[in-house]
Design a protein around this motif. Sequence first.
Motif, PDB file in Angstrom:
ATOM      1  N   HIS A  72       1.288  -2.919   1.400  1.00  0.00           N
ATOM      2  CA  HIS A  72       2.625  -2.370   1.197  1.00  0.00           C
ATOM      3  C   HIS A  72       3.347  -2.128   2.512  1.00  0.00           C
ATOM      4  N   MET A  84       8.891   1.581  -1.198  1.00  0.00           N
ATOM      5  CA  MET A  84       7.900   0.660  -0.644  1.00  0.00           C
ATOM      6  C   MET A  84       7.817  -0.608  -1.469  1.00  0.00           C
ATOM      7  N   HIS A 106       0.958  -0.158   5.068  1.00  0.00           N
ATOM      8  CA  HIS A 106      -0.254   0.535   4.628  1.00  0.00           C
ATOM      9  C   HIS A 106      -0.913  -0.240   3.507  1.00  0.00           C
ATOM     10  N   MET A 108      -2.287   0.262  -0.260  1.00  0.00           N
ATOM     11  CA  MET A 108      -2.171   1.199  -1.371  1.00  0.00           C
ATOM     12  C   MET A 108      -3.410   1.020  -2.244  1.00  0.00           C
TER      13      MET A 108
END
Length: 147
Positions: A72, A84, A106, A108
Amino acid sequence: MKHHAWLFGFMMLLAPIVHAAQADQIKPSHAWIRLLPANLPAGAYVTLDNQGASAAVLVSANSAAYGSVMLHQSTSDPAGNSDMHMLDRLVVPAHGQVLLAPASYHLMLQQATHPLKPGDTVEITFDFADGSRLAVPFLVRPANAAD
Ligand SMILES: [Cu+2]
């Protein structure tokens, strides 16, 4: 024989360049997961350093500890609304660095396959565009962990 020894040495020198898998070029550090209560999706963060002379392209990630691992990117508009979206790929430039961090790129993590607690270690495997893979241990940290 002398020639063969020289040739062998030369080929050994060349081998890491020719066969450098993208995963082998990446040095991960500061890998951690922010654990949230009540089975909320958890964010996973890591610093990826590419020590190679070519780009490494991250295409997916997976873990035995989670049913779903998505790549993400968090964004925010001028009004301060954050959102996002999923990424197909994330390029780590040659001799460059990509930071997976809160409010940025990041992983997820969803559908934990077993209960996790701060202090646990979760292995997440990164898949690169050339088919090479890199398993990285992530430290599970509490929801209030800063970075
Ligand atoms: Cu996300």
